[in-house]
Write an enzyme that holds these catalytic residues in place. Structure first.
Site, PDB file in Angstrom:
ATOM      1  N   THR A  54       0.847  -1.030  -0.016  1.00 34.01           N
ATOM      2  CA  THR A  54       0.062  -0.016  -0.009  1.00 34.01           C
ATOM      3  C   THR A  54       0.779   1.301  -0.144  1.00 34.01           C
ATOM      4  O   THR A  54       2.145   1.240   0.570  1.00 34.01           O
ATOM      5  CB  THR A  54      -0.984   0.155   1.196  1.00 34.01           C
ATOM      6  OG1 THR A  54      -1.393   1.346   1.432  1.00 34.01           O
ATOM      7  CG2 THR A  54      -0.147  -0.402   2.605  1.00 34.01           C
TER       8      THR A  54
ATOM      9  N   GLU B 121       0.202   3.430   2.035  1.00 38.31           N
ATOM     10  CA  GLU B 121       0.158   4.077   3.222  1.00 38.31           C
ATOM     11  C   GLU B 121       1.396   3.783   4.142  1.00 38.31           C
ATOM     12  O   GLU B 121       1.699   4.659   4.891  1.00 38.31           O
ATOM     13  CB  GLU B 121      -0.873   3.508   4.214  1.00 38.31           C
ATOM     14  CG  GLU B 121      -2.250   3.622   3.450  1.00 38.31           C
ATOM     15  CD  GLU B 121      -3.556   3.129   4.446  1.00 38.31           C
ATOM     16  OE1 GLU B 121      -3.248   3.187   5.453  1.00 38.31           O
ATOM     17  OE2 GLU B 121      -4.596   2.871   3.445  1.00 38.31           O
TER      18      GLU B 121
ATOM     19  N   TYR C 211      -1.864  -0.794  10.925  1.00 39.90           N
ATOM     20  CA  TYR C 211      -2.007  -1.416   9.461  1.00 39.90           C
ATOM     21  C   TYR C 211      -0.724  -1.155   8.829  1.00 39.90           C
ATOM     22  O   TYR C 211      -0.044  -2.073   8.147  1.00 39.90           O
ATOM     23  CB  TYR C 211      -3.223  -0.967   8.849  1.00 39.90           C
ATOM     24  CG  TYR C 211      -3.297  -1.285   7.324  1.00 39.90           C
ATOM     25  CD1 TYR C 211      -3.154  -2.488   6.900  1.00 39.90           C
ATOM     26  CD2 TYR C 211      -3.306  -0.180   6.428  1.00 39.90           C
ATOM     27  CE1 TYR C 211      -3.376  -2.802   5.658  1.00 39.90           C
ATOM     28  CE2 TYR C 211      -3.194  -0.673   5.323  1.00 39.90           C
ATOM     29  CZ  TYR C 211      -3.287  -1.822   4.653  1.00 39.90           C
ATOM     30  OH  TYR C 211      -3.188  -2.220   3.246  1.00 39.90           O
TER      31      TYR C 211
ATOM     32  N   LYS D 239       2.206  -3.415   7.113  1.00 42.19           N
ATOM     33  CA  LYS D 239       2.684  -3.665   5.832  1.00 42.19           C
ATOM     34  C   LYS D 239       4.085  -3.037   5.457  1.00 42.19           C
ATOM     35  O   LYS D 239       4.675  -3.604   4.750  1.00 42.19           O
ATOM     36  CB  LYS D 239       1.705  -2.505   5.004  1.00 42.19           C
ATOM     37  CG  LYS D 239       0.408  -3.315   4.959  1.00 42.19           C
ATOM     38  CD  LYS D 239       0.188  -4.803   4.396  1.00 42.19           C
ATOM     39  CE  LYS D 239       0.204  -4.883   2.788  1.00 42.19           C
ATOM     40  NZ  LYS D 239      -0.177  -5.949   2.497  1.00 42.19           N
TER      41      LYS D 239
HETATM   42  P1  NAD Z   1      -9.187  -7.751   1.818  1.00 45.34           P
HETATM   43  O1  NAD Z   1      -9.410  -7.418   3.215  1.00 45.34           O
HETATM   44  O2  NAD Z   1     -10.604  -7.564   1.061  1.00 45.34           O
HETATM   45  O3  NAD Z   1      -9.044  -9.119   1.505  1.00 45.34           O
HETATM   46  C1  NAD Z   1      -7.778  -9.978   2.483  1.00 45.34           C
HETATM   47  C2  NAD Z   1      -8.234 -11.487   2.049  1.00 45.34           C
HETATM   48  O4  NAD Z   1      -6.945 -11.859   2.863  1.00 45.34           O
HETATM   49  C3  NAD Z   1      -9.412 -11.842   2.578  1.00 45.34           C
HETATM   50  O5  NAD Z   1      -9.798 -12.794   1.827  1.00 45.34           O
HETATM   51  C4  NAD Z   1      -8.995 -12.890   3.828  1.00 45.34           C
HETATM   52  O6  NAD Z   1      -9.657 -14.017   4.320  1.00 45.34           O
HETATM   53  C5  NAD Z   1      -7.640 -13.060   3.675  1.00 45.34           C
HETATM   54  N1  NAD Z   1      -6.852 -13.320   4.908  1.00 45.34           N
HETATM   55  C6  NAD Z   1      -6.492 -12.546   5.740  1.00 45.34           C
HETATM   56  N2  NAD Z   1      -5.774 -13.027   6.852  1.00 45.34           N
HETATM   57  C7  NAD Z   1      -5.418 -14.208   6.531  1.00 45.34           C
HETATM   58  C8  NAD Z   1      -4.340 -15.434   6.626  1.00 45.34           C
HETATM   59  N3  NAD Z   1      -3.908 -15.145   7.808  1.00 45.34           N
HETATM   60  N4  NAD Z   1      -4.143 -16.511   6.227  1.00 45.34           N
HETATM   61  C9  NAD Z   1      -4.823 -16.380   4.695  1.00 45.34           C
HETATM   62  N5  NAD Z   1      -5.600 -15.474   4.273  1.00 45.34           N
HETATM   63  C10 NAD Z   1      -5.856 -14.395   5.010  1.00 45.34           C
HETATM   64  O7  NAD Z   1      -8.130  -6.858   1.169  1.00 45.34           O
HETATM   65  P2  NAD Z   1      -8.197  -6.148  -0.121  1.00 45.34           P
HETATM   66  O8  NAD Z   1      -8.636  -4.622  -0.125  1.00 45.34           O
HETATM   67  O9  NAD Z   1      -8.471  -7.030  -1.126  1.00 45.34           O
HETATM   68  O10 NAD Z   1      -6.213  -5.823  -0.034  1.00 45.34           O
HETATM   69  C11 NAD Z   1      -5.472  -6.985  -0.759  1.00 45.34           C
HETATM   70  C12 NAD Z   1      -3.915  -6.701  -0.362  1.00 45.34           C
HETATM   71  O11 NAD Z   1      -3.658  -5.435  -1.254  1.00 45.34           O
HETATM   72  C13 NAD Z   1      -3.594  -6.365   1.075  1.00 45.34           C
HETATM   73  O12 NAD Z   1      -2.124  -6.862   1.173  1.00 45.34           O
HETATM   74  C14 NAD Z   1      -3.870  -4.869   1.135  1.00 45.34           C
HETATM   75  O13 NAD Z   1      -2.714  -4.714   2.209  1.00 45.34           O
HETATM   76  C15 NAD Z   1      -3.460  -4.534  -0.193  1.00 45.34           C
HETATM   77  N6  NAD Z   1      -3.653  -3.257  -0.726  1.00 45.34           N
HETATM   78  C16 NAD Z   1      -5.243  -2.864  -0.663  1.00 45.34           C
HETATM   79  C17 NAD Z   1      -5.573  -1.774  -0.894  1.00 45.34           C
HETATM   80  C18 NAD Z   1      -6.993  -1.223  -0.695  1.00 45.34           C
HETATM   81  O14 NAD Z   1      -7.330  -0.204  -1.396  1.00 45.34           O
HETATM   82  N7  NAD Z   1      -8.077  -2.274  -0.573  1.00 45.34           N
HETATM   83  C19 NAD Z   1      -4.684  -0.832  -1.357  1.00 45.34           C
HETATM   84  C20 NAD Z   1      -3.357  -0.973  -1.737  1.00 45.34           C
HETATM   85  C21 NAD Z   1      -2.617  -2.215  -1.254  1.00 45.34           C
END
Ligand code: NAD
Length: 357
Positions: free
Chosen positions: A133, A135, A158, A162
């Site tokens: 991210t 962030e 968070y 990350k």
């Molecule tokens: P999300 O919360 O929608 O999905 C996370 C998934 O990870 C879920 O399906 C959950 O069941 C799974 N998970 C959580 N803990 C776990 C574990 N211990 N073992 C296996 N699976 C596990 O998140 P997202 O928004 O899809 O984000 C995905 C990635 O992208 C993350 O790493 C996040 O930091 C990064 N990211 C998100 C955004 C955003 O705006 N949403 C932006 C930049 C980066």
């Protein structure tokens, strides 16, 4: 090509898997613990495919992770599994430390062992891609952009977790030579996002005629990217990115939170007009700000554009229209996603505020 995607039942992971199964001949294995944020209904489209498999496994479980990697023998691992909601990290940082840091370490170690035993050709071809991210860079003032060279300065549990996982991934490249790629992306929005994040909360509350909460004065700025454009960027980085490099991904769509709320209310007004004399904007309610709320994020995505030729296909107006339309047409998905898990209560206030409120 065989790929393991961690966190593939989440918002971004499920978009990535739907694209991969639809648009490539690759075999995809989804490794997901199915926390509250994971939803296999988001993968209904790919379930019939013989090129899709699901493993309900926690990335912190070293034995299971080693078994998986050895059984499937992937050419790439795309690591998205994480605890991802800043407000939840304020209420309970422990799972963020566990999954985002210890889980990433566990995955890296299992991957390193598997990778080190591959023959030369397979070892050179292998990629470990970490999805992170913007962030991690901290907060910006009124001007400036985050570049790949911006020093890390995470402010929330968070973003600190990350940032830690980014550092581990870099270290496994530098120390052991593991061929890694890192992407740092701005805020995503689009279909299948769990209805606790800003954009689906606005849509859900507006449709239920509930107050639309805006933190502080709604002046915090985020740089929004449509989720399908993020998934396309991840695929491009996987195929063409230079090993050991970081790529920032962002949509050049800076908006204050209040502008986002207004855009969605106006879009809903067109697609599902409120009863006469009412307007969705009337539901806007300013609430106490998030503790330590970063003021502004904005991404300089010129490196991925220049070096890999990535371009987002959606602008904010078209992406928001598609998103609102999707939430209107997929009420069942939203109700199932929320069932028994989250009832719209306020998250991420400190203890004194919660007692008072
Ligand atoms: P999300 O919360 O929608 O999905 C996370 C998934 O990870 C879920 O399906 C959950 O069941 C799974 N998970 C959580 N803990 C776990 C574990 N211990 N073992 C296996 N699976 C596990 O998140 P997202 O928004 O899809 O984000 C995905 C990635 O992208 C993350 O790493 C996040 O930091 C990064 N990211 C998100 C955004 C955003 O705006 N949403 C932006 C930049 C980066």
């Amino acid at each position: 090509m065989r790929i393991i995607v961690t966190g593939g039942a989440g918002f971004i992971g499920s978009e990535l898997i739907r694209q991969l199964v639809r648009e490539t001949p690759w075999h995809v294995v989804n490794v997901d613990k199915l926390t509250y944020a994971g939803n296999t209904a988001s993968l209904a489209e790919v379930l019939p495919s013989e090129r899709y498999e699901f493993e309900k496994v926690d990335i912190c479980d070293a034995v299971q992770i080693r078994r998986l990697i050895h059984n499937y023998k992937p050419q790439a691992i795309l690591h998205l599994a994480a605890e991802s909601h800043v407000d939840r990290s304020i209420d309970g940082p422990a799972t963020f430390i566990e999954t985002n840091i210890v889980g990433t370490y566990t995955l890296l170690e299992a991957t390193r062992k598997y990778w080190s035993e591959l023959d030369n050709h397979e070892r050179n071809r292998f990629r470990f891609q970490h999805i992170s991210t913007d962030e991690v860079y901290g907060s910006l003032g009124e001007t400036g952009l985050f570049a790949e060279t911006t020093p890390y300065s995470p402010n929330s549990p968070y973003s600190a977790s990350k940032a830690s996982s980014d550092h581990l991934v870099r270290a496994w490249h530098h120390t052991y030579g593991l061929p890694v790629l890192i992407t740092n992306c701005s805020n995503n929005y689009g279909p299948y996002q769990y209805p606790e994040k800003l954009i689906p909360v606005i849509i859900e509350n507006a449709l239920k005629r509930k107050p639309i909460p805006v933190y502080g004065q709604g002046s915090n700025v985020r740089d929004w990217l449509y989720v399908a454009d993020h998934a396309r960027a991840l695929r491009l980085v996987l195929e063409k990115g230079a090993v050991g490099e970081t790529y920032n991904v962002g949509g050049q769509n800076e908006r204050t939170n209040l502008q986002v709320v207004h855009t969605i209310c106006d879009c809903l007004e067109k697609l599902r007009p409120c009863a006469s004399n009412n307007s969705y904007r009337d539901l806007i309610t300013f609430v106490k700000d998030r503790p330590g709320h970063d003021q502004r994020y904005a991404i300089d995505a010129s490196k991925i554009k220049r070096e890999l030729g990535w371009r987002p296909l959606e602008d904010f107006a078209s992406g928001i229209r598609k998103t609102v339309q999707w939430y209107l047409e997929n009420r069942a998905w939203c109700e199932t996603a929320l069932a028994g898990k989250y009832q719209g209560e306020r998250l991420g206030l400190d203890i004194t505020d919660r007692k008072a409120g």
